[in-house]
Design a protein around this motif. Structure first.
Motif, PDB file in Angstrom:
ATOM      1  N   LYS A  19       1.787   1.827  -2.179  1.00  0.00           N
ATOM      2  CA  LYS A  19       0.727   0.383  -2.800  1.00  0.00           C
ATOM      3  C   LYS A  19       0.987  -0.782  -2.395  1.00  0.00           C
ATOM      4  O   LYS A  19       0.026  -1.620  -2.242  1.00  0.00           O
ATOM      5  CB  LYS A  19       1.978   0.332  -4.272  1.00  0.00           C
ATOM      6  CG  LYS A  19       1.133  -1.076  -5.134  1.00  0.00           C
ATOM      7  CD  LYS A  19       1.763  -0.812  -6.707  1.00  0.00           C
ATOM      8  CE  LYS A  19       1.032  -1.365  -7.918  1.00  0.00           C
ATOM      9  NZ  LYS A  19       1.031  -1.285  -9.209  1.00  0.00           N
ATOM     10  N   ILE A  20       1.899  -0.810  -1.386  1.00  0.00           N
ATOM     11  CA  ILE A  20       2.458  -1.571  -0.726  1.00  0.00           C
ATOM     12  C   ILE A  20       2.420  -1.224   0.771  1.00  0.00           C
ATOM     13  O   ILE A  20       3.006  -0.478   0.800  1.00  0.00           O
ATOM     14  CB  ILE A  20       3.313  -3.014  -0.950  1.00  0.00           C
ATOM     15  CG1 ILE A  20       3.428  -3.794  -0.375  1.00  0.00           C
ATOM     16  CG2 ILE A  20       4.980  -2.018  -1.204  1.00  0.00           C
ATOM     17  CD1 ILE A  20       4.731  -5.494  -0.865  1.00  0.00           C
ATOM     18  N   ILE A  21       2.323  -2.057   1.527  1.00  0.00           N
ATOM     19  CA  ILE A  21       1.882  -1.626   3.267  1.00  0.00           C
ATOM     20  C   ILE A  21       2.934  -2.895   3.694  1.00  0.00           C
ATOM     21  O   ILE A  21       1.945  -4.304   3.757  1.00  0.00           O
ATOM     22  CB  ILE A  21       0.916  -1.318   3.908  1.00  0.00           C
ATOM     23  CG1 ILE A  21       0.480  -0.953   3.569  1.00  0.00           C
ATOM     24  CG2 ILE A  21       1.320  -1.203   5.175  1.00  0.00           C
ATOM     25  CD1 ILE A  21      -1.266  -0.116   3.861  1.00  0.00           C
ATOM     26  N   ILE A  22       3.954  -2.492   4.481  1.00  0.00           N
ATOM     27  CA  ILE A  22       5.089  -4.033   4.948  1.00  0.00           C
ATOM     28  C   ILE A  22       4.898  -4.171   6.419  1.00  0.00           C
ATOM     29  O   ILE A  22       4.959  -2.653   6.713  1.00  0.00           O
ATOM     30  CB  ILE A  22       6.449  -4.248   4.542  1.00  0.00           C
ATOM     31  CG1 ILE A  22       6.398  -4.678   2.715  1.00  0.00           C
ATOM     32  CG2 ILE A  22       6.899  -5.309   5.152  1.00  0.00           C
ATOM     33  CD1 ILE A  22       7.782  -4.439   2.345  1.00  0.00           C
ATOM     34  N   THR A  23       4.598  -4.962   6.844  1.00  0.00           N
ATOM     35  CA  THR A  23       4.031  -4.653   8.633  1.00  0.00           C
ATOM     36  C   THR A  23       4.820  -6.451   9.420  1.00  0.00           C
ATOM     37  O   THR A  23       4.566  -6.765   8.810  1.00  0.00           O
ATOM     38  CB  THR A  23       2.828  -4.226   9.217  1.00  0.00           C
ATOM     39  OG1 THR A  23       3.181  -4.734  10.646  1.00  0.00           O
ATOM     40  CG2 THR A  23       1.840  -5.028   8.621  1.00  0.00           C
ATOM     41  N   THR A  24       4.932  -5.636  10.095  1.00  0.00           N
ATOM     42  CA  THR A  24       6.276  -6.596  11.716  1.00  0.00           C
ATOM     43  C   THR A  24       5.288  -6.354  12.777  1.00  0.00           C
ATOM     44  O   THR A  24       5.614  -7.257  13.932  1.00  0.00           O
ATOM     45  CB  THR A  24       7.511  -7.116  12.284  1.00  0.00           C
ATOM     46  OG1 THR A  24       7.934  -5.094  12.323  1.00  0.00           O
ATOM     47  CG2 THR A  24       8.507  -6.693  10.809  1.00  0.00           C
ATOM     48  N   GLY A  25       4.305  -6.266  12.576  1.00  0.00           N
ATOM     49  CA  GLY A  25       2.898  -5.870  13.647  1.00  0.00           C
ATOM     50  C   GLY A  25       3.654  -4.974  14.695  1.00  0.00           C
ATOM     51  O   GLY A  25       4.618  -4.276  15.213  1.00  0.00           O
ATOM     52  N   ALA A  26       2.913  -5.107  15.985  1.00  0.00           N
ATOM     53  CA  ALA A  26       2.245  -5.250  16.275  1.00  0.00           C
ATOM     54  C   ALA A  26       1.537  -3.864  17.052  1.00  0.00           C
ATOM     55  O   ALA A  26       1.409  -2.823  16.158  1.00  0.00           O
ATOM     56  CB  ALA A  26       2.727  -5.555  17.752  1.00  0.00           C
ATOM     57  N   GLY A  27       0.714  -3.395  18.104  1.00  0.00           N
ATOM     58  CA  GLY A  27       0.323  -2.262  18.889  1.00  0.00           C
ATOM     59  C   GLY A  27      -0.434  -1.634  17.578  1.00  0.00           C
ATOM     60  O   GLY A  27      -1.508  -2.030  17.522  1.00  0.00           O
ATOM     61  N   ALA A  28      -0.139  -0.390  17.190  1.00  0.00           N
ATOM     62  CA  ALA A  28      -1.044   0.225  16.775  1.00  0.00           C
ATOM     63  C   ALA A  28      -0.661   0.129  14.673  1.00  0.00           C
ATOM     64  O   ALA A  28      -1.320   0.960  14.378  1.00  0.00           O
ATOM     65  CB  ALA A  28       0.124   1.835  17.026  1.00  0.00           C
ATOM     66  N   VAL A  29      -0.291  -0.510  14.338  1.00  0.00           N
ATOM     67  CA  VAL A  29      -0.271  -0.913  13.162  1.00  0.00           C
ATOM     68  C   VAL A  29      -1.718  -1.635  12.906  1.00  0.00           C
ATOM     69  O   VAL A  29      -1.906  -0.952  11.365  1.00  0.00           O
ATOM     70  CB  VAL A  29       0.766  -1.827  12.717  1.00  0.00           C
ATOM     71  CG1 VAL A  29       1.418  -1.751  12.751  1.00  0.00           C
ATOM     72  CG2 VAL A  29       0.194  -3.825  13.244  1.00  0.00           C
ATOM     73  N   PHE A  30      -2.168  -1.552  13.374  1.00  0.00           N
ATOM     74  CA  PHE A  30      -3.469  -2.363  12.682  1.00  0.00           C
ATOM     75  C   PHE A  30      -4.854  -1.335  11.965  1.00  0.00           C
ATOM     76  O   PHE A  30      -5.280  -1.570  10.708  1.00  0.00           O
ATOM     77  CB  PHE A  30      -4.767  -3.311  14.271  1.00  0.00           C
ATOM     78  CG  PHE A  30      -6.132  -3.673  13.325  1.00  0.00           C
ATOM     79  CD1 PHE A  30      -6.088  -4.753  12.581  1.00  0.00           C
ATOM     80  CD2 PHE A  30      -7.131  -2.976  13.823  1.00  0.00           C
ATOM     81  CE1 PHE A  30      -7.480  -5.394  11.770  1.00  0.00           C
ATOM     82  CE2 PHE A  30      -8.364  -3.384  12.985  1.00  0.00           C
ATOM     83  CZ  PHE A  30      -8.604  -4.671  12.486  1.00  0.00           C
ATOM     84  N   PRO A  31      -5.214  -0.105  12.886  1.00  0.00           N
ATOM     85  CA  PRO A  31      -5.869   0.651  11.972  1.00  0.00           C
ATOM     86  C   PRO A  31      -5.162   0.989  10.102  1.00  0.00           C
ATOM     87  O   PRO A  31      -5.950   0.973   9.155  1.00  0.00           O
ATOM     88  CB  PRO A  31      -6.241   1.805  12.905  1.00  0.00           C
ATOM     89  CG  PRO A  31      -5.533   1.727  14.186  1.00  0.00           C
ATOM     90  CD  PRO A  31      -5.183  -0.003  13.773  1.00  0.00           C
TER      91      PRO A  31
END
Length: 152
Positions: free
Chosen positions: A81-93
């Motif tokens: 339901k939720i996506i939490i990210t600190t980045g970088a690299g491969a997280v964009f897609p």
């Protein structure tokens, strides 16, 4: 509620792991790049691995394509339901497709970014539901961001 925690390896993953206590009462899983550091994480957490995202050469396009396919598979299988990210690299897609599929995207800009925004932050800022900075000096770059202090 199912939560996806996603980051590249290294310092981004260290920061991301600070969220585990906050989501531990929910059904959560981690997505990161495969590395020596992240390999040990699978002993205690549910983890999916992406390829490390190169920034140059034809490996960039190959890894990007593979990470897009893996990200879609993870989203379909886990349906967070939720996506939490600190980045970088491969997280964009995964973040982009998650947003397209109606998932809430929360981005936390890296602690290391004090005066200038990260490339991943600049891109995800455009569609994130929540965007947090760890230094008040970044509000000039991210006017709609929320400053809540440091993860450390």
């Amino acid at each position: 509620m199912k939560v996806c925690l996603i980051s590249s390896t290294g310092g981004h993953l260290v920061e991301l792991q600070k969220f585990i206590p906050a989501v531990s009462t929910h059904n959560y899983f981690i997505v990161t790049e495969l590395s020596e550091m992240s390999r040990s994480l699978a002993k205690r957490e549910k983890v999916y691995y992406l390829r490390q995202q190169e920034r140059h050469g034809w490996f960039f396009y190959l890894n990007l394509l593979l990470n897009i396919i893996k990200s879609l598979r993870i989203l379909i299988k886990e349906n967070p339901k939720i996506i939490i990210t600190t980045g970088a690299g491969a997280v964009f897609p995964l973040c982009l497709f998650g947003k397209i599929l109606g998932k809430k995207v929360v981005y936390i800009e890296s602690f290391a970014k004090i005066l200038t925004p990260s490339l991943t932050g600049k891109v995800i800022y455009k569609f994130a539901d929540e965007f947090y900075i760890q230094w008040p000096s970044l509000i000039a770059h991210y006017p709609k961001a929320k400053y809540r202090g440091s993860l450390y």
